[in-house]
Enzyme design. Structure first.
Site, short mmCIF file in Angstrom:
data_model
loop_
_atom_site.label_atom_id
_atom_site.label_comp_id
_atom_site.label_asym_id
_atom_site.label_seq_id
_atom_site.Cartn_x
_atom_site.Cartn_y
_atom_site.Cartn_z
N GLU A 137 0.81 -1.21 0.00
CA GLU A 137 0.00 0.00 0.00
C GLU A 137 0.85 1.27 0.00
O GLU A 137 1.95 1.30 0.55
CB GLU A 137 -0.94 -0.01 1.21
CG GLU A 137 -2.05 -1.03 0.99
CD GLU A 137 -3.11 -1.02 2.07
OE1 GLU A 137 -2.85 -0.53 3.18
OE2 GLU A 137 -4.21 -1.51 1.80
N CYS A 159 6.58 -7.42 6.97
CA CYS A 159 7.67 -6.83 7.76
C CYS A 159 8.24 -7.91 8.68
O CYS A 159 7.49 -8.73 9.20
CB CYS A 159 7.14 -5.66 8.59
SG CYS A 159 8.45 -4.73 9.39
N CYS A 163 6.51 -4.80 15.74
CA CYS A 163 6.21 -3.74 16.69
C CYS A 163 4.77 -3.98 17.18
O CYS A 163 3.87 -4.17 16.35
CB CYS A 163 6.36 -2.37 16.04
SG CYS A 163 7.99 -2.14 15.30
N CYS A 166 1.61 -2.12 15.86
CA CYS A 166 1.48 -1.94 14.41
C CYS A 166 0.76 -3.12 13.76
O CYS A 166 1.18 -4.27 13.92
CB CYS A 166 2.87 -1.77 13.80
SG CYS A 166 2.88 -1.76 12.01
N CYS A 390 -1.42 5.65 10.27
CA CYS A 390 -0.17 5.00 10.64
C CYS A 390 -0.39 3.63 11.26
O CYS A 390 -1.19 3.48 12.17
CB CYS A 390 0.54 5.85 11.70
SG CYS A 390 1.58 7.05 10.96
S1 SF4 Z 1 6.07 -0.15 12.70
FE1 SF4 Z 1 5.14 -1.89 11.62
S2 SF4 Z 1 5.89 -1.75 9.50
FE2 SF4 Z 1 7.20 -0.41 10.77
S3 SF4 Z 1 8.94 -1.72 11.38
FE3 SF4 Z 1 7.43 -1.92 13.04
S4 SF4 Z 1 6.18 -3.72 12.45
FE4 SF4 Z 1 7.33 -3.09 10.62
#
Ligand code: SF4
Length: 407
Positions: A137, A159, A163, A166, A390
Protein backbone atom coordinates in the site's frame (compact mmCIF):
# COMPACT_ATOMS: atom_id res chain seq x y z
CA UNK A 1 13.79 -3.06 34.72
CA UNK A 2 16.72 -2.05 32.50
CA UNK A 3 18.76 0.92 33.55
CA UNK A 4 17.66 4.25 32.18
CA UNK A 5 19.81 5.22 29.22
CA UNK A 6 22.30 8.00 29.77
CA UNK A 7 22.77 10.72 27.18
CA UNK A 8 25.47 12.58 29.02
CA UNK A 9 28.74 10.90 27.99
CA UNK A 10 30.04 11.09 24.44
CA UNK A 11 32.00 8.05 23.21
CA UNK A 12 35.78 8.30 22.82
CA UNK A 13 37.19 8.06 19.29
CA UNK A 14 38.52 4.54 19.94
CA UNK A 15 35.10 3.36 21.10
CA UNK A 16 33.53 5.04 18.05
CA UNK A 17 36.00 3.17 15.82
CA UNK A 18 35.07 -0.09 17.53
CA UNK A 19 31.37 0.66 17.00
CA UNK A 20 31.95 1.45 13.33
CA UNK A 21 33.92 -1.79 12.83
CA UNK A 22 31.13 -3.79 14.43
CA UNK A 23 28.61 -1.92 12.31
CA UNK A 24 30.47 -2.80 9.12
CA UNK A 25 30.29 -6.49 10.01
CA UNK A 26 26.60 -6.26 10.92
CA UNK A 27 25.89 -4.32 7.73
CA UNK A 28 27.31 -7.14 5.61
CA UNK A 29 25.11 -9.62 7.47
CA UNK A 30 21.97 -7.48 7.02
CA UNK A 31 22.60 -6.96 3.31
CA UNK A 32 23.20 -10.71 2.80
CA UNK A 33 19.90 -11.45 4.55
CA UNK A 34 18.07 -8.85 2.45
CA UNK A 35 19.27 -10.67 -0.68
CA UNK A 36 17.30 -13.76 0.45
CA UNK A 37 14.10 -11.74 0.05
CA UNK A 38 14.94 -10.29 -3.36
CA UNK A 39 12.19 -9.07 -5.68
CA UNK A 40 11.57 -10.78 -9.03
CA UNK A 41 13.69 -9.66 -12.00
CA UNK A 42 12.49 -6.90 -14.31
CA UNK A 43 11.88 -9.28 -17.23
CA UNK A 44 8.26 -9.75 -18.39
CA UNK A 45 6.69 -13.08 -19.34
CA UNK A 46 7.11 -12.07 -23.01
CA UNK A 47 10.86 -11.46 -22.52
CA UNK A 48 10.72 -7.65 -22.60
CA UNK A 49 12.70 -5.76 -19.94
CA UNK A 50 11.23 -3.11 -17.68
CA UNK A 51 13.24 0.12 -17.90
CA UNK A 52 11.84 1.62 -14.70
CA UNK A 53 14.13 1.21 -11.71
CA UNK A 54 17.37 0.91 -13.69
CA UNK A 55 20.26 3.21 -12.89
CA UNK A 56 21.54 5.42 -15.71
CA UNK A 57 24.54 3.07 -16.12
CA UNK A 58 22.29 0.00 -16.43
CA UNK A 59 20.09 1.79 -18.94
CA UNK A 60 23.14 2.74 -21.02
CA UNK A 61 24.39 -0.86 -20.97
CA UNK A 62 21.03 -2.11 -22.28
CA UNK A 63 21.00 0.48 -25.05
CA UNK A 64 24.56 -0.32 -26.10
CA UNK A 65 23.63 -4.04 -26.12
CA UNK A 66 21.00 -3.33 -28.78
CA UNK A 67 23.43 -1.22 -30.83
CA UNK A 68 22.35 2.26 -29.69
CA UNK A 69 24.58 5.15 -28.67
CA UNK A 70 24.94 6.01 -24.95
CA UNK A 71 23.49 9.52 -25.49
CA UNK A 72 20.06 7.86 -25.85
CA UNK A 73 20.09 7.32 -22.07
CA UNK A 74 19.57 11.04 -21.46
CA UNK A 75 16.66 11.11 -23.92
CA UNK A 76 14.94 8.08 -22.45
CA UNK A 77 15.51 9.27 -18.89
CA UNK A 78 13.81 12.55 -19.78
CA UNK A 79 10.77 10.81 -21.27
CA UNK A 80 10.43 8.26 -18.49
CA UNK A 81 11.06 10.41 -15.42
CA UNK A 82 10.47 13.99 -16.50
CA UNK A 83 7.57 13.53 -18.90
CA UNK A 84 6.19 10.39 -17.23
CA UNK A 85 5.32 8.62 -20.49
CA UNK A 86 4.77 4.87 -20.52
CA UNK A 87 4.45 4.55 -24.29
CA UNK A 88 7.46 4.74 -26.61
CA UNK A 89 5.24 6.19 -29.37
CA UNK A 90 4.88 9.39 -27.36
CA UNK A 91 8.64 10.01 -27.34
CA UNK A 92 8.57 12.63 -30.06
CA UNK A 93 12.33 13.33 -30.05
CA UNK A 94 13.00 9.69 -30.99
CA UNK A 95 12.54 8.54 -34.61
CA UNK A 96 9.71 6.10 -35.31
CA UNK A 97 11.96 3.08 -36.21
CA UNK A 98 13.81 3.39 -32.89
CA UNK A 99 10.52 3.80 -31.00
CA UNK A 100 9.43 0.48 -32.50
CA UNK A 101 12.74 -1.20 -31.73
CA UNK A 102 12.50 -0.07 -28.10
CA UNK A 103 8.88 -1.19 -27.78
CA UNK A 104 9.79 -4.67 -29.04
CA UNK A 105 12.41 -5.08 -26.33
CA UNK A 106 11.38 -2.93 -23.40
CA UNK A 107 8.43 -1.70 -21.33
CA UNK A 108 7.98 1.27 -18.99
CA UNK A 109 5.88 -0.20 -16.24
CA UNK A 110 3.69 0.93 -13.39
CA UNK A 111 2.34 -1.25 -10.61
CA UNK A 112 -1.32 -2.06 -11.15
CA UNK A 113 -3.66 -0.18 -8.80
CA UNK A 114 -5.79 -3.03 -7.44
CA UNK A 115 -7.84 -0.56 -5.37
CA UNK A 116 -7.81 3.20 -4.89
CA UNK A 117 -9.76 4.70 -2.01
CA UNK A 118 -10.12 8.37 -1.16
CA UNK A 119 -10.92 9.33 2.42
CA UNK A 120 -13.36 12.03 3.49
CA UNK A 121 -10.24 14.06 4.42
CA UNK A 122 -8.87 13.53 0.86
CA UNK A 123 -6.14 11.12 1.89
CA UNK A 124 -5.84 8.62 -0.94
CA UNK A 125 -4.76 5.02 -0.45
CA UNK A 126 -3.57 2.80 -3.27
CA UNK A 127 -3.24 -0.95 -3.04
CA UNK A 128 -0.64 -1.71 -5.68
CA UNK A 129 -0.27 -5.16 -7.19
CA UNK A 130 3.09 -6.12 -8.61
CA UNK A 131 3.86 -8.55 -11.43
CA UNK A 132 4.12 -11.60 -9.18
CA UNK A 133 0.76 -10.80 -7.57
CA UNK A 134 2.24 -9.44 -4.33
CA UNK A 135 0.72 -6.23 -3.04
CA UNK A 136 1.70 -3.21 -0.98
CA UNK A 137 0.00 0.00 0.00
CA UNK A 138 0.92 3.60 -0.72
CA UNK A 139 -0.82 6.59 0.81
CA UNK A 140 -0.99 10.18 -0.41
CA UNK A 141 -1.66 12.66 2.38
CA UNK A 142 -2.50 16.11 1.01
CA UNK A 143 -1.70 19.20 3.03
CA UNK A 144 -5.01 20.73 4.08
CA UNK A 145 -3.85 24.32 3.65
CA UNK A 146 -1.63 24.23 0.59
CA UNK A 147 -1.37 22.46 -2.73
CA UNK A 148 1.22 19.94 -1.66
CA UNK A 149 1.39 16.66 0.17
CA UNK A 150 3.36 13.61 1.25
CA UNK A 151 3.47 10.23 -0.42
CA UNK A 152 3.99 7.42 2.08
CA UNK A 153 5.78 4.59 0.30
CA UNK A 154 6.18 0.94 1.27
CA UNK A 155 9.56 -0.77 1.16
CA UNK A 156 8.65 -4.42 1.78
CA UNK A 157 5.68 -6.76 1.44
CA UNK A 158 5.04 -7.49 5.11
CA UNK A 159 7.67 -6.83 7.76
CA UNK A 160 10.15 -8.89 9.80
CA UNK A 161 9.76 -6.67 12.83
CA UNK A 162 6.79 -7.10 15.09
CA UNK A 163 6.21 -3.74 16.69
CA UNK A 164 3.33 -4.49 19.01
CA UNK A 165 1.30 -1.37 18.17
CA UNK A 166 1.48 -1.94 14.41
CA UNK A 167 -1.05 -3.86 12.38
CA UNK A 168 1.34 -4.24 9.44
CA UNK A 169 3.78 -6.01 11.74
CA UNK A 170 1.31 -8.88 12.13
CA UNK A 171 2.00 -9.83 8.51
CA UNK A 172 5.17 -11.87 7.98
CA UNK A 173 7.80 -10.59 5.57
CA UNK A 174 7.07 -11.95 2.10
CA UNK A 175 9.78 -10.15 0.16
CA UNK A 176 11.56 -6.88 -0.44
CA UNK A 177 10.26 -4.48 -3.04
CA UNK A 178 12.56 -3.77 -5.98
CA UNK A 179 13.74 -0.32 -7.05
CA UNK A 180 11.20 -0.37 -9.91
CA UNK A 181 8.38 -1.13 -7.47
CA UNK A 182 9.49 1.60 -5.07
CA UNK A 183 9.88 4.28 -7.76
CA UNK A 184 6.74 2.88 -9.41
CA UNK A 185 4.59 3.60 -6.33
CA UNK A 186 5.52 7.28 -6.55
CA UNK A 187 5.09 7.46 -10.34
CA UNK A 188 1.72 5.72 -10.24
CA UNK A 189 0.54 8.05 -7.46
CA UNK A 190 1.56 10.98 -9.68
CA UNK A 191 -0.31 9.44 -12.60
CA UNK A 192 -3.38 9.50 -10.39
CA UNK A 193 -3.05 13.28 -9.99
CA UNK A 194 -1.79 13.83 -13.57
CA UNK A 195 1.30 15.53 -12.17
CA UNK A 196 3.50 15.24 -15.26
CA UNK A 197 5.84 16.59 -16.49
CA UNK A 198 7.83 16.79 -13.26
CA UNK A 199 7.51 20.33 -11.87
CA UNK A 200 10.86 22.11 -11.80
CA UNK A 201 12.33 24.97 -9.78
CA UNK A 202 9.77 27.07 -7.94
CA UNK A 203 6.74 25.41 -9.54
CA UNK A 204 4.76 23.87 -6.65
CA UNK A 205 4.33 20.11 -6.53
CA UNK A 206 1.17 18.44 -5.39
CA UNK A 207 3.13 15.31 -4.47
CA UNK A 208 5.91 17.29 -2.84
CA UNK A 209 7.52 14.98 -0.30
CA UNK A 210 8.20 11.30 0.17
CA UNK A 211 8.11 9.52 3.50
CA UNK A 212 9.47 5.98 3.53
CA UNK A 213 7.08 5.00 6.28
CA UNK A 214 4.69 2.53 4.65
CA UNK A 215 4.89 -1.22 5.05
CA UNK A 216 8.26 -2.64 6.07
CA UNK A 217 11.58 -1.52 7.50
CA UNK A 218 13.36 0.41 4.71
CA UNK A 219 16.84 -0.16 6.10
CA UNK A 220 16.29 -3.92 5.80
CA UNK A 221 15.90 -3.29 2.07
CA UNK A 222 18.59 -0.69 1.83
CA UNK A 223 20.06 -1.44 -1.61
CA UNK A 224 16.72 -1.18 -3.40
CA UNK A 225 15.67 1.88 -1.41
CA UNK A 226 18.98 3.63 -2.17
CA UNK A 227 18.73 2.86 -5.88
CA UNK A 228 15.13 4.08 -6.02
CA UNK A 229 15.86 7.29 -4.12
CA UNK A 230 18.81 8.10 -6.40
CA UNK A 231 16.47 7.79 -9.39
CA UNK A 232 13.85 9.99 -7.73
CA UNK A 233 16.44 12.64 -6.77
CA UNK A 234 18.05 12.77 -10.24
CA UNK A 235 17.70 16.39 -11.40
CA UNK A 236 16.98 15.46 -15.04
CA UNK A 237 13.97 13.40 -14.11
CA UNK A 238 11.66 13.56 -11.12
CA UNK A 239 14.21 15.77 -9.38
CA UNK A 240 12.85 15.63 -5.84
CA UNK A 241 15.36 17.16 -3.42
CA UNK A 242 16.94 15.01 -0.68
CA UNK A 243 15.49 17.52 1.76
CA UNK A 244 12.02 16.41 0.74
CA UNK A 245 12.59 12.72 1.42
CA UNK A 246 12.42 11.17 4.89
CA UNK A 247 13.33 7.60 5.72
CA UNK A 248 11.74 6.19 8.84
CA UNK A 249 13.55 3.42 10.68
CA UNK A 250 12.95 1.45 13.85
CA UNK A 251 16.68 1.87 14.47
CA UNK A 252 18.74 -0.39 12.21
CA UNK A 253 21.90 1.26 13.51
CA UNK A 254 24.50 -0.19 11.10
CA UNK A 255 22.68 1.20 8.08
CA UNK A 256 21.73 4.58 9.53
CA UNK A 257 25.29 5.84 8.94
CA UNK A 258 25.37 4.57 5.39
CA UNK A 259 22.00 6.12 4.59
CA UNK A 260 23.23 9.49 5.85
CA UNK A 261 26.53 9.34 3.97
CA UNK A 262 25.22 7.98 0.70
CA UNK A 263 21.75 9.50 0.35
CA UNK A 264 21.76 12.47 2.74
CA UNK A 265 17.99 12.25 3.11
CA UNK A 266 16.10 13.14 6.29
CA UNK A 267 15.83 10.60 9.06
CA UNK A 268 12.89 9.71 11.27
CA UNK A 269 13.33 7.25 14.12
CA UNK A 270 10.48 5.25 15.62
CA UNK A 271 11.42 5.70 19.26
CA UNK A 272 8.11 5.10 21.08
CA UNK A 273 9.67 4.44 24.51
CA UNK A 274 12.37 5.94 26.71
CA UNK A 275 13.35 2.83 28.69
CA UNK A 276 14.97 -0.22 27.18
CA UNK A 277 12.71 -2.68 29.00
CA UNK A 278 9.60 -1.06 27.51
CA UNK A 279 11.10 -0.48 24.08
CA UNK A 280 12.24 -4.14 23.99
CA UNK A 281 8.55 -4.98 24.20
CA UNK A 282 7.02 -2.34 21.88
CA UNK A 283 9.78 -2.26 19.24
CA UNK A 284 11.46 -5.68 19.57
CA UNK A 285 14.39 -4.56 17.37
CA UNK A 286 15.50 -2.70 20.50
CA UNK A 287 16.87 -5.99 21.87
CA UNK A 288 19.45 -5.82 19.11
CA UNK A 289 20.00 -2.07 18.90
CA UNK A 290 19.07 -0.49 22.23
CA UNK A 291 18.11 3.12 22.77
CA UNK A 292 21.63 4.35 23.55
CA UNK A 293 22.99 2.92 20.25
CA UNK A 294 20.11 4.34 18.24
CA UNK A 295 20.60 7.80 19.75
CA UNK A 296 24.39 7.64 19.20
CA UNK A 297 23.70 6.92 15.51
CA UNK A 298 21.33 9.91 15.44
CA UNK A 299 24.05 12.13 16.87
CA UNK A 300 26.40 10.94 14.10
CA UNK A 301 23.81 11.27 11.33
CA UNK A 302 25.46 13.52 8.73
CA UNK A 303 22.31 15.12 7.34
CA UNK A 304 21.12 16.36 10.75
CA UNK A 305 21.37 20.08 11.45
CA UNK A 306 19.20 22.80 12.90
CA UNK A 307 17.68 23.27 9.46
CA UNK A 308 17.20 19.51 8.96
CA UNK A 309 16.20 18.00 12.22
CA UNK A 310 15.85 14.32 13.03
CA UNK A 311 12.26 13.38 13.68
CA UNK A 312 11.48 11.11 16.60
CA UNK A 313 8.19 9.30 16.16
CA UNK A 314 6.43 8.58 19.44
CA UNK A 315 3.16 6.68 19.49
CA UNK A 316 1.00 7.64 22.44
CA UNK A 317 -0.23 4.53 24.29
CA UNK A 318 -2.47 5.13 27.26
CA UNK A 319 -0.82 4.23 30.57
CA UNK A 320 2.13 2.61 28.78
CA UNK A 321 4.54 5.31 27.58
CA UNK A 322 2.66 8.58 28.02
CA UNK A 323 3.45 9.75 31.55
CA UNK A 324 4.97 13.11 32.36
CA UNK A 325 8.05 11.28 33.67
CA UNK A 326 8.35 9.63 30.24
CA UNK A 327 8.20 13.05 28.58
CA UNK A 328 10.91 14.42 30.86
CA UNK A 329 13.11 11.40 30.22
CA UNK A 330 12.56 11.81 26.49
CA UNK A 331 13.87 15.38 26.47
CA UNK A 332 16.84 14.34 28.60
CA UNK A 333 17.70 11.57 26.14
CA UNK A 334 17.54 13.67 22.99
CA UNK A 335 19.21 16.77 24.47
CA UNK A 336 21.68 18.22 21.98
CA UNK A 337 20.22 16.45 18.92
CA UNK A 338 18.64 18.79 16.35
CA UNK A 339 15.26 17.14 16.60
CA UNK A 340 11.53 17.35 16.61
CA UNK A 341 9.14 14.87 18.18
CA UNK A 342 6.03 13.73 16.32
CA UNK A 343 3.43 12.55 18.79
CA UNK A 344 1.15 10.02 17.11
CA UNK A 345 -2.20 9.15 18.66
CA UNK A 346 -2.49 5.36 18.54
CA UNK A 347 -4.85 4.10 15.83
CA UNK A 348 -6.60 1.07 17.29
CA UNK A 349 -7.06 -2.03 15.15
CA UNK A 350 -8.96 -5.27 15.86
CA UNK A 351 -7.06 -7.37 18.39
CA UNK A 352 -4.62 -4.66 19.45
CA UNK A 353 -3.78 -4.54 23.14
CA UNK A 354 -3.45 -0.76 23.43
CA UNK A 355 -5.67 2.27 23.81
CA UNK A 356 -4.89 5.78 22.64
CA UNK A 357 -3.74 8.28 25.28
CA UNK A 358 -6.33 10.78 26.36
CA UNK A 359 -6.23 14.20 24.71
CA UNK A 360 -5.30 15.80 28.05
CA UNK A 361 -2.37 13.44 28.49
CA UNK A 362 -1.21 14.01 24.93
CA UNK A 363 -1.30 17.76 25.54
CA UNK A 364 0.61 17.50 28.85
CA UNK A 365 3.26 15.33 27.21
CA UNK A 366 3.56 17.70 24.23
CA UNK A 367 3.96 20.73 26.54
CA UNK A 368 6.89 19.20 28.42
CA UNK A 369 8.66 18.36 25.15
CA UNK A 370 7.93 21.77 23.66
CA UNK A 371 9.06 23.65 26.76
CA UNK A 372 12.39 21.84 26.45
CA UNK A 373 12.83 23.45 23.02
CA UNK A 374 11.66 20.67 20.70
CA UNK A 375 8.74 21.05 18.32
CA UNK A 376 6.20 18.44 19.42
CA UNK A 377 3.18 18.39 17.08
CA UNK A 378 0.40 15.94 17.86
CA UNK A 379 -0.24 14.41 14.47
CA UNK A 380 -3.86 14.44 13.43
CA UNK A 381 -4.74 10.94 12.22
CA UNK A 382 -5.45 10.97 8.47
CA UNK A 383 -7.43 8.55 6.35
CA UNK A 384 -8.79 6.58 9.30
CA UNK A 385 -12.05 5.81 7.45
CA UNK A 386 -10.08 3.98 4.74
CA UNK A 387 -7.59 2.35 7.15
CA UNK A 388 -4.75 4.46 5.80
CA UNK A 389 -3.54 5.84 9.12
CA UNK A 390 -0.17 5.00 10.64
CA UNK A 391 0.31 1.31 11.39
CA UNK A 392 -2.96 0.26 9.75
CA UNK A 393 -1.68 -0.67 6.30
CA UNK A 394 -2.15 -3.84 4.28
CA UNK A 395 -3.27 -6.44 6.77
CA UNK A 396 -6.36 -4.34 7.34
CA UNK A 397 -7.18 -4.21 3.65
CA UNK A 398 -6.56 -7.94 3.36
CA UNK A 399 -8.95 -8.46 6.22
CA UNK A 400 -11.58 -6.26 4.57
CA UNK A 401 -11.32 -8.14 1.32
CA UNK A 402 -11.42 -11.48 3.11
CA UNK A 403 -14.65 -10.48 4.82
CA UNK A 404 -16.12 -9.24 1.53
CA UNK A 405 -15.23 -12.54 -0.15
CA UNK A 406 -15.50 -15.22 2.51
CA UNK A 407 -14.06 -18.55 1.34
S1 SF4 B 1 6.07 -0.15 12.70
FE1 SF4 B 1 5.14 -1.89 11.62
S2 SF4 B 1 5.89 -1.75 9.50
FE2 SF4 B 1 7.20 -0.41 10.77
S3 SF4 B 1 8.94 -1.72 11.38
FE3 SF4 B 1 7.43 -1.92 13.04
S4 SF4 B 1 6.18 -3.72 12.45
FE4 SF4 B 1 7.33 -3.09 10.62
Amino acid sequence: MSPVVSSSSSPSSSSTDAIMALNAEERTRILAKAALFSPPTGVMADGRRDLVGLSREELTDLLVEIGEKPFRTKQLWHWIYHQGVTDFERMSSIARPLQQKLAERFVISRPEAATVQTSSDETRKFLFRFRDGQEAETVYIPDRREDRGAVCISSQVGCTLSCTFCHTGTQKLVRNLGAAEIVGQFMAARDSYAEWPSPKGEIPRLLSTIVLMGMGEPLYNYENIAKAMKIIMDGEGIGLSRRRITLSTSGVVPLMDRCGDELGINLAVSLHAVRNDLRDEIVPLNRKYPIEEVLAACRRYPAASNARRITFEYIMLRGVNDSEADARELVRLIAGIPAKVNLIPFNPWPGSAYRPSTREQQARFADIVMNAGFASPIRAPRGRDILAACGQLKTASERARASENPA
